[in-house]
Every structure is written in C-alpha cells, then in structure tokens.
Design a protein around this motif. Structure first.
Motif, mmCIF file in Angstrom:
data_model
loop_
_atom_site.group_PDB
_atom_site.id
_atom_site.type_symbol
_atom_site.label_atom_id
_atom_site.label_comp_id
_atom_site.label_asym_id
_atom_site.label_seq_id
_atom_site.Cartn_x
_atom_site.Cartn_y
_atom_site.Cartn_z
ATOM 1 N N LYS A 136 -23.691 16.614 13.881
ATOM 2 C CA LYS A 136 -23.858 14.821 13.893
ATOM 3 C C LYS A 136 -22.666 14.487 12.596
ATOM 4 N N VAL A 137 -21.823 13.787 12.494
ATOM 5 C CA VAL A 137 -20.245 14.567 12.859
ATOM 6 C C VAL A 137 -19.568 12.757 11.921
ATOM 7 N N LEU A 138 -19.046 13.104 10.878
ATOM 8 C CA LEU A 138 -18.375 11.793 10.113
ATOM 9 C C LEU A 138 -16.834 12.169 10.214
ATOM 10 N N LEU A 139 -16.517 10.923 10.514
ATOM 11 C CA LEU A 139 -15.085 11.169 10.654
ATOM 12 C C LEU A 139 -13.934 10.330 9.991
ATOM 13 N N VAL A 140 -13.347 10.254 8.723
ATOM 14 C CA VAL A 140 -12.968 9.215 7.752
ATOM 15 C C VAL A 140 -11.090 8.809 7.380
ATOM 16 N N TYR A 141 -10.555 8.490 8.091
ATOM 17 C CA TYR A 141 -8.843 8.668 7.910
ATOM 18 C C TYR A 141 -8.903 7.209 7.756
ATOM 19 N N ALA A 142 -7.415 7.166 6.983
ATOM 20 C CA ALA A 142 -7.319 5.913 6.671
ATOM 21 C C ALA A 142 -5.519 5.686 6.909
ATOM 22 N N GLU A 143 -5.524 3.762 6.960
ATOM 23 C CA GLU A 143 -4.503 3.506 7.708
ATOM 24 C C GLU A 143 -3.115 3.499 7.407
ATOM 25 N N TYR A 144 -3.063 4.036 5.874
ATOM 26 C CA TYR A 144 -1.555 4.182 5.518
ATOM 27 C C TYR A 144 -1.614 5.608 4.561
ATOM 28 N N ASP A 145 -1.605 6.612 5.342
ATOM 29 C CA ASP A 145 -1.940 7.248 4.545
ATOM 30 C C ASP A 145 -0.660 8.406 4.987
ATOM 31 N N MET B 220 0.676 -1.145 0.051
ATOM 32 C CA MET B 220 0.004 0.245 0.008
ATOM 33 C C MET B 220 0.458 1.401 0.372
ATOM 34 N N TYR B 221 1.650 1.438 1.121
ATOM 35 C CA TYR B 221 2.890 2.675 0.865
ATOM 36 C C TYR B 221 3.525 3.301 -0.248
ATOM 37 N N ASP B 222 3.817 1.457 -1.369
ATOM 38 C CA ASP B 222 3.826 1.918 -2.007
ATOM 39 C C ASP B 222 3.586 2.534 -3.235
ATOM 40 N N TRP B 223 2.360 1.766 -3.920
ATOM 41 C CA TRP B 223 1.650 2.548 -4.699
ATOM 42 C C TRP B 223 1.137 4.038 -4.095
#
Length: 427
Positions: free
Chosen positions: A335-344, A10-13
C-alpha cells in the motif's frame, strides 16, 4: 493571474527558506572508490574495481564508477542485503536536538534543552541501538539510533501488532517527525524514528551538517545510502523479534529514497508513505535548490547532469521500479502513498510526476497527493498540517486494511476505532 501570483509568492518563500542556512560547504569532487571496494571484494565483484592506473585519470575513473554502478544494480540483492545484527539494545537517555544550522533561535533552543537535561528537568526517552552492517570510518555513525515510540497494548489480544519506521528529511534535527510518531501511537501503531546515517547523534564531530550522507564524494554517498537501507531492514528485524506482524515505512525527501529502496528489497514492508519523491538520485542533486553546493562541486569537475545520473544509478529509485512492483506482486500487495509538491525547488515537480507515471505503468497500488506549496514550505503553517493529514490518514487506513485482511472478512472495525483517527488528528 491569481495562480501566477501565488506561484511567484510561493517560489520566493521557498527560495528564502532554502538560502537562510549559510553553513553549506562546497567540497571538491571525489570518486570515493575506497567506500565501495570492500563490498566489491566481499561479493566477488573485484573485476569492476579500478586499477591504480585508472585512479590517475579522471575519465577512466568516471567510466570505472559507472561500471561499478551497473554491477551494483545487477547485484541489488547483495547491495541491500546484510547480516542480521546481534547487539540490539534499548538505551534510555535525554533526547537532544543535534541542530544542523547555526541560526540563533536554533542554537538557543539547543542550549535550553541541554540545560534542562543537566538539571534533570526533562523526561528521558528510549532509543534502539545496534551496530550497522555497513561499516564506515566513523564509529558514531555505525551505531544505529532509532527513537522508540511503542504503542500502548491493545485491549484485544488478537489484534496484530503493527509498527512503522520513520525517516525524516536530509539534515533533519533529532526532533523532526517525532510528532508524527506520537500520532501513530494513537492509532495503535508503534514507531521507530530512525536517525539516518551521519544525522544527529550519528554525525561525526567534524561536521555541522549531515554532509556525508549526500556529497560530491560519489562512493561515500553510495555507502551512506546502502547503510540507510540495511539499517531500515534491521529495524524491521528487531520489530519482528518483538512480535510485530505488520510493517510500514515513512520517508521524507532523502528519507523517501531510502524508504523506497528498503521496501523494494523487503516484502515485509507493506505500508509505504513516500513524502516528496523523485526518480534519479543524480537528477535531484543536480536540479535541487538544497544541493546547489554539491552541483557547484561536480560542475567544477566538468560533469553534466546525465553523467552524474549514471554515477548514482545504483542508489536511484528508477533503477528498481521493476523490483518494487515485483515485490508487491510476488507477495501481499504493498500500500503506497506518494506525496509531492506543486512548487518544489528541491525535488522538482517534473521528476515527481515521472514517479507517478512509472508507478502507474508498473501497476503499483498507490495514492497520489499534491501539496500546494514547495519542499521547505511543507514544514510551514498551514502546509505542514495538510501534509500531516495526508500522511496520518493514509497510515491509519493502510494498517486498518491490513488488520481487516488478516481477519479475512471477520467483521468491520468498531465505530470507536473508526473515530480514533479523527480524534488523533485534532490533537
């Protein structure tokens, strides 16, 4: 072992995606006091403006800009306040791409769209236009642009009209996030897809990318953020004039910063979807893969991450967590949604986790969602569908709850309406 291999892949991509555009420009550090001085003068803050002697010394200039940020935070109401525009209008025109990269496939797509428009072989679209309350030297940037996606009139005349303002990522072309707006229409929610300052049709002709939105010019970056926030609030004003009652905002990456600040200063914004979020503006610029060219410029000037954080503290979400929480507590709950990515690699995970902790500490009513990818790979298959599901299902549910709230327990939503999101999500 498998998890480590996946992470490495994922990091390479992610790295490949963040380095494929070769038109990033390293511009030297500029303090940009001229971008904030008109605001300081107009609001009685001239005492913190730099003197001519200050401008001749970098250490003194940096200290002056830090004091300006501190003053702006204390006067956040004025910083993100504005005079309501009087020149709202809907404009009909062919939608164009306005690409920010020079990859052959992108330029070919742009050329194809222009040929179709010239031949009248594509449909026109409606765009909300008005003059931004924050003025800059660029007339095209000051004319706000938001593509209008009105939802069809509902058969129930008592159903409240609902709308959301959508802000894509930094350097987005003019088609980014349009598909989300079309999906929201299927829920009965109208959408304004806002072109952020210095983006697509608002981008000065001298630029290939939306560089002036975030750059090594400290004051101009503050001005761009202020402009984006007041533009969002002006969009809500226009929607209110059209009879809309419930309002939301969805922001991705840089758009999530702008969206958060707008909501922190506007109690009308009840539905909040922050797609990739972080704490301090300077931390992301310093640590993010996408802003490495800006870091190069500020490092050449001798700045550190801590010092850069202070120089942009006035436009950092972390400076307004109390304000955001009180905006929710002082009126109807947000009302709140928080999206984050594991390999950001662009909004590093550690900063997103700080947002999660801060929201919990401040009692914000939010739902966290984690993507098993990175920042740029969020736009790739299959991750874009996962992200779309998180965003779409949240927006559908949050607006549904607002309708139920208004009905004050007047009965459940119909089965047909319950099924509407599932059907829309498959299209």
């Amino acid at each position: 072992m498998l998890k480590k291999r996946y992470a490495r892949w994922m990091y390479d991509w992610e790295y490949r995606l963040t380095t494929r555009d070769e038109n990033r420009v390293v511009r030297p550090l500029e303090w940009g006091f001229e971008w904030v001085e008109p605001f300081l003068e107009a609001h009685g803050l001239s005492a913190v403006a730099p003197s001519p002697e200050t401008l001749r010394d970098d250490a003194a200039a940096e200290a002056a800009m830090v004091k300006i940020n501190e003053a702006l935070i204390r006067h956040g109401e004025e910083l993100f306040g504005y005079e309501r525009p009087t020149d709202y209008r809907l404009e009909e025109r062919y939608p164009m791409l306005y690409p920010t990269n020079v990859r052959p496939e992108t330029l070919a797509h742009d050329a194809e769209l222009r040929e179709m428009a010239a031949a009248g072989k594509m449909e026109t679209a409606q765009f909300l236009r008005f003059t931004s309350p924050e003025r800059t030297p660029y007339a095209e940037n000051d004319m706000v642009n938001a593509r209008w996606y009105p939802a069809p009139a509902h058969k129930d005349p008592k159903r409240p009209k609902q709308a959301i303002v959508v802000l894509p990522q930094w350097n987005a072309d003019a088609f980014s996030h349009n598909a989300l707006c079309a999906i929201f229409n299927k829920f009965g929610v109208s959408a304004l897809r806002l072109s952020k300052p210095y983006h697509d049709i608002r981008r000065p002709s001298e630029l290939e990318r939306s560089d002036y939105a975030v750059s090594a010019n400290i004051g101009r970056t503050i001005s761009a953020c202020r402009q984006a926030v007041v533009d969002i609030r002006c969009c809500v004003d226009w929607l209110e004039e059209q009879g809309y009652e419930h309002f939301g905002v969805l922001g991705t990456s840089l758009g999530s910063c702008y969206a958060f600040l707008a909501s922190a200063f506007d109690k009308r914004i009840r539905v909040n979807a922050f797609n990739h979020a972080s704490t301090a503006f300077g931390d992301v610029v310093w640590a993010g893969q996408s802003t490495r060219h800006i870091r190069e410029a500020v490092e050449q000037a001798g700045l550190t991450q801590e010092r850069l954080r202070a120089l942009w503290s006035a436009i950092s979400p972390i400076s307004y967590y109390d304000r955001f929480a009180s905006a929710a507590a002082g009126g109807p709950q947000k009302k709140v949604l928080l999206v984050y990515a594991e390999y950001d690699l662009t909004f590093p995970r550690e900063y997103s986790l700080e947002v999660v902790k801060a929201f919990r500490r401040h009692g914000v009513n939010f739902t966290p969602r984690v993507l098993p990818c990175g920042h740029y790979t969020t736009g790739e298959t299959p991750y874009k569908y996962i992200d779309g599901w998180y965003l779409g299902s949240f927006v559908w549910r949050a607006f549904k709850e607002l309708r139920e709230e208004k009905a004050a327990g007047g009965g459940a939503v119909s089965c047909a309406e319950e099924e509407q999101f599932t059907v829309a999500g498959r299209q």
